[in-house]
Design a protein around this motif. Structure first.
Motif, PDB file in Angstrom:
ATOM      1  N   ARG A  18       0.829  -1.202   0.000  1.00 20.15           N
ATOM      2  CA  ARG A  18       0.000   0.000   0.000  1.00 20.15           C
ATOM      3  C   ARG A  18       0.872   1.265   0.000  1.00 20.15           C
ATOM      4  NH1 ARG A  18      -2.502  -2.438   4.359  1.00 20.15           N
ATOM      5  NH2 ARG A  18      -1.948  -0.649   5.668  1.00 20.15           N
ATOM      6  N   LEU A  19       1.872   1.286   0.874  1.00 17.96           N
ATOM      7  CA  LEU A  19       2.732   2.472   0.982  1.00 17.96           C
ATOM      8  C   LEU A  19       3.536   2.706  -0.291  1.00 17.96           C
ATOM      9  CD1 LEU A  19       4.030   1.955   4.634  1.00 17.96           C
ATOM     10  CD2 LEU A  19       2.484   3.771   3.853  1.00 17.96           C
ATOM     11  N   PHE A  20       4.086   1.633  -0.860  1.00 19.43           N
ATOM     12  CA  PHE A  20       4.874   1.764  -2.081  1.00 19.43           C
ATOM     13  C   PHE A  20       3.988   2.218  -3.240  1.00 19.43           C
ATOM     14  CE2 PHE A  20       8.235  -1.626  -0.701  1.00 19.43           C
ATOM     15  CZ  PHE A  20       8.636  -0.792   0.325  1.00 19.43           C
ATOM     16  N   VAL A  28       9.512   5.728   0.993  1.00 21.32           N
ATOM     17  CA  VAL A  28       8.941   5.179   2.227  1.00 21.32           C
ATOM     18  C   VAL A  28      10.082   4.731   3.144  1.00 21.32           C
ATOM     19  CG1 VAL A  28       7.487   3.356   3.212  1.00 21.32           C
ATOM     20  CG2 VAL A  28       6.840   4.442   1.050  1.00 21.32           C
ATOM     21  N   THR A  29      10.081   5.189   4.373  1.00 22.80           N
ATOM     22  CA  THR A  29      11.131   4.843   5.329  1.00 22.80           C
ATOM     23  C   THR A  29      10.730   3.605   6.133  1.00 22.80           C
ATOM     24  OG1 THR A  29      10.222   6.202   7.117  1.00 22.80           O
ATOM     25  CG2 THR A  29      11.725   7.274   5.545  1.00 22.80           C
ATOM     26  N   GLU A  52      15.476  -3.984   0.546  1.00 20.66           N
ATOM     27  CA  GLU A  52      15.658  -4.884  -0.593  1.00 20.66           C
ATOM     28  C   GLU A  52      14.928  -6.202  -0.370  1.00 20.66           C
ATOM     29  OE1 GLU A  52      19.247  -7.264  -2.966  1.00 20.66           O
ATOM     30  OE2 GLU A  52      19.714  -5.921  -1.293  1.00 20.66           O
ATOM     31  N   HIS A  53      15.008  -6.729   0.864  1.00 19.92           N
ATOM     32  CA  HIS A  53      14.379  -8.017   1.155  1.00 19.92           C
ATOM     33  C   HIS A  53      12.855  -7.905   1.098  1.00 19.92           C
ATOM     34  CE1 HIS A  53      18.274  -8.854   3.597  1.00 19.92           C
ATOM     35  NE2 HIS A  53      18.460  -9.020   2.301  1.00 19.92           N
ATOM     36  N   ILE A  54      12.328  -6.748   1.456  1.00 17.70           N
ATOM     37  CA  ILE A  54      10.884  -6.521   1.341  1.00 17.70           C
ATOM     38  C   ILE A  54      10.487  -6.525  -0.131  1.00 17.70           C
ATOM     39  CG2 ILE A  54       9.021  -4.850   1.701  1.00 17.70           C
ATOM     40  CD1 ILE A  54      10.493  -3.915   4.221  1.00 17.70           C
ATOM     41  N   LEU A  55      11.267  -5.840  -0.945  1.00 19.49           N
ATOM     42  CA  LEU A  55      10.959  -5.773  -2.375  1.00 19.49           C
ATOM     43  C   LEU A  55      11.020  -7.144  -3.030  1.00 19.49           C
ATOM     44  CD1 LEU A  55      12.819  -2.478  -3.313  1.00 19.49           C
ATOM     45  CD2 LEU A  55      10.365  -2.909  -3.583  1.00 19.49           C
ATOM     46  N   VAL A  56      11.987  -7.964  -2.630  1.00 18.25           N
ATOM     47  CA  VAL A  56      12.090  -9.310  -3.186  1.00 18.25           C
ATOM     48  C   VAL A  56      10.859 -10.139  -2.805  1.00 18.25           C
ATOM     49  CG1 VAL A  56      13.368 -11.482  -3.069  1.00 18.25           C
ATOM     50  CG2 VAL A  56      14.608  -9.324  -3.335  1.00 18.25           C
ATOM     51  N   ALA A  57      10.431 -10.033  -1.555  1.00 18.84           N
ATOM     52  CA  ALA A  57       9.243 -10.774  -1.113  1.00 18.84           C
ATOM     53  C   ALA A  57       8.000 -10.289  -1.848  1.00 18.84           C
ATOM     54  CB  ALA A  57       9.063 -10.619   0.394  1.00 18.84           C
ATOM     55  N   LEU A  58       7.885  -8.982  -2.047  1.00 15.22           N
ATOM     56  CA  LEU A  58       6.746  -8.451  -2.796  1.00 15.22           C
ATOM     57  C   LEU A  58       6.803  -8.879  -4.262  1.00 15.22           C
ATOM     58  CD1 LEU A  58       6.467  -4.846  -1.314  1.00 15.22           C
ATOM     59  CD2 LEU A  58       4.825  -6.710  -1.032  1.00 15.22           C
ATOM     60  N   MET A  94      -2.080  -4.236 -12.709  1.00  9.57           N
ATOM     61  CA  MET A  94      -1.218  -3.046 -12.670  1.00  9.57           C
ATOM     62  C   MET A  94      -1.656  -2.068 -11.589  1.00  9.57           C
ATOM     63  SD  MET A  94      -0.703  -2.290 -16.689  1.00  9.57           S
ATOM     64  CE  MET A  94      -0.248  -3.638 -17.776  1.00  9.57           C
ATOM     65  N   TRP A  95      -2.951  -1.967 -11.374  1.00 10.27           N
ATOM     66  CA  TRP A  95      -3.449  -1.086 -10.327  1.00 10.27           C
ATOM     67  C   TRP A  95      -3.005  -1.594  -8.954  1.00 10.27           C
ATOM     68  CZ3 TRP A  95      -4.947   3.547  -9.291  1.00 10.27           C
ATOM     69  CH2 TRP A  95      -5.670   3.823  -8.136  1.00 10.27           C
ATOM     70  N   GLU A  96      -3.085  -2.911  -8.754  1.00  3.07           N
ATOM     71  CA  GLU A  96      -2.728  -3.500  -7.461  1.00  3.07           C
ATOM     72  C   GLU A  96      -1.228  -3.433  -7.200  1.00  3.07           C
ATOM     73  OE1 GLU A  96      -4.242  -7.452  -7.555  1.00  3.07           O
ATOM     74  OE2 GLU A  96      -6.336  -6.813  -7.796  1.00  3.07           O
ATOM     75  N   TRP A  97      -0.434  -3.464  -8.258  1.00  3.20           N
ATOM     76  CA  TRP A  97       1.026  -3.496  -8.121  1.00  3.20           C
ATOM     77  C   TRP A  97       1.661  -2.344  -8.898  1.00  3.20           C
ATOM     78  CZ3 TRP A  97       3.077  -6.836  -4.710  1.00  3.20           C
ATOM     79  CH2 TRP A  97       2.321  -7.965  -4.362  1.00  3.20           C
ATOM     80  N   ARG A  98       1.046  -1.181  -8.905  1.00  3.07           N
ATOM     81  CA  ARG A  98       1.484  -0.101  -9.781  1.00  3.07           C
ATOM     82  C   ARG A  98       2.891   0.388  -9.497  1.00  3.07           C
ATOM     83  NH1 ARG A  98      -2.755   1.086  -6.710  1.00  3.07           N
ATOM     84  NH2 ARG A  98      -2.787   2.856  -5.287  1.00  3.07           N
ATOM     85  N   PHE A  99       3.393   0.234  -8.285  1.00  2.00           N
ATOM     86  CA  PHE A  99       4.744   0.733  -8.011  1.00  2.00           C
ATOM     87  C   PHE A  99       5.790  -0.040  -8.793  1.00  2.00           C
ATOM     88  CE2 PHE A  99       4.479  -2.641  -4.849  1.00  2.00           C
ATOM     89  CZ  PHE A  99       5.771  -3.140  -4.760  1.00  2.00           C
ATOM     90  N   PHE A 100       5.523  -1.322  -9.109  1.00  2.00           N
ATOM     91  CA  PHE A 100       6.485  -2.087  -9.899  1.00  2.00           C
ATOM     92  C   PHE A 100       6.583  -1.539 -11.321  1.00  2.00           C
ATOM     93  CE2 PHE A 100       6.368  -5.804  -6.857  1.00  2.00           C
ATOM     94  CZ  PHE A 100       7.728  -5.810  -6.625  1.00  2.00           C
ATOM     95  N   TYR A 101       5.525  -0.960 -11.837  1.00  2.00           N
ATOM     96  CA  TYR A 101       5.532  -0.382 -13.172  1.00  2.00           C
ATOM     97  C   TYR A 101       6.018   1.067 -13.149  1.00  2.00           C
ATOM     98  CZ  TYR A 101       2.746  -4.449 -14.477  1.00  2.00           C
ATOM     99  OH  TYR A 101       2.326  -5.728 -14.693  1.00  2.00           O
ATOM    100  N   ARG A 102       5.615   1.800 -12.126  1.00  3.68           N
ATOM    101  CA  ARG A 102       5.906   3.231 -12.063  1.00  3.68           C
ATOM    102  C   ARG A 102       7.321   3.529 -11.587  1.00  3.68           C
ATOM    103  NH1 ARG A 102       2.538   5.103  -7.584  1.00  3.68           N
ATOM    104  NH2 ARG A 102       4.375   4.411  -6.410  1.00  3.68           N
ATOM    105  N   ASP A 103       7.853   2.701 -10.682  1.00  2.57           N
ATOM    106  CA  ASP A 103       9.101   3.034  -9.983  1.00  2.57           C
ATOM    107  C   ASP A 103      10.225   2.043 -10.275  1.00  2.57           C
ATOM    108  OD1 ASP A 103       7.725   5.151  -8.574  1.00  2.57           O
ATOM    109  OD2 ASP A 103       6.819   3.594  -7.350  1.00  2.57           O
TER     110      ASP A 103
END
Length: 201
Positions: A18-20, A28-29, A52-58, A94-103
């Motif tokens: 949600r935060l990403f 996000v800190t 990084e480990h959070i991003l890998v899990a996501l 894409m809406w649910e995971w938009r940060f992977f596309y946008r960032d």
């Protein structure tokens, strides 16, 4: 199971998604993540040593969801409506995971191992998309030769992955809303309309 009763690790990942999506992973800190989940930072580091480990899990969850959409069967009887619904699923994802596309640039910097995983994921997903389009051709619902199918797959992928960048650079869209997702879907659908025997209503 409600959000409050989810295991802590799952609550962390849910909060981070949600935060990403709202602000981007680089903005996000860990303090904000911990505060959102209702734990202290030390507890957060128990589950994830680095962002990084959070991003890998996501990404693991994103990969599973994307491959699930890509491999969605059209049903016993393929139809134009089923083909359009298949495209719509991509934009729901894409809406649910938009940060992977946008960032993506920020993500590759924070978690460089995901760059190669993303390339492999794209190859696998495009292969599934090609099979779906070939099924529509076999059913007489899409009029396109094999070489055109390849172009459709690539062009649809390009538009699907980079329409957010376009809105940001061309129209200064910073916060993505659901209406923007509908706009992106319309752009991709327009690629397929000339190959439908009848225009979708």
């Amino acid at each position: 199971m409600t959000e409050d009763t989810l295991p802590t690790r799952a609550r962390i990942l849910d909060a981070c998604q949600r935060l990403f999506n709202e602000s981007g992973p680089d903005a996000v800190t860990t303090a904000e993540i911990a505060r959102t989940v209702g734990i202290n930072e030390g507890n957060l580091y128990y589950y994830f040593k680095k962002k990084e480990h959070i991003l890998v899990a996501l990404f693991d969850a994103f990969e599973s969801a994307l491959l699930g959409v890509a491999a969605t069967p059209l049903g016993a009887r393929a139809s134009e409506e089923a083909g359009i619904a298949y495209l719509r699923q991509w934009f729901n994802l894409m809406w649910e995971w938009r940060f992977f596309y946008r960032d993506s640039a920020a993500i590759w910097k924070l978690a460089p191992t995901l760059r190669l995983r993303n390339v492999d994921l794209a190859d696998r997903a495009q292969a599934d998309i090609r099979r779906v389009l070939e099924r529509l051709v076999e059913a007489g619902l899409l009029k396109a030769p094999a070489e055109q199918i390849d172009r459709l797959v690539v062009n649809a992928w390009i538009v699907s992955c980079y329409w957010l960048d376009y809105l940001h650079s061309r129209h200064n869209v910073v916060k993505v809303e659901k209406e923007h997702v509908d706009w992106g879907f319309a752009q991709v659908l327009s690629l397929f309309v000339p190959f439908f025997p009848q225009r979708p209503r």
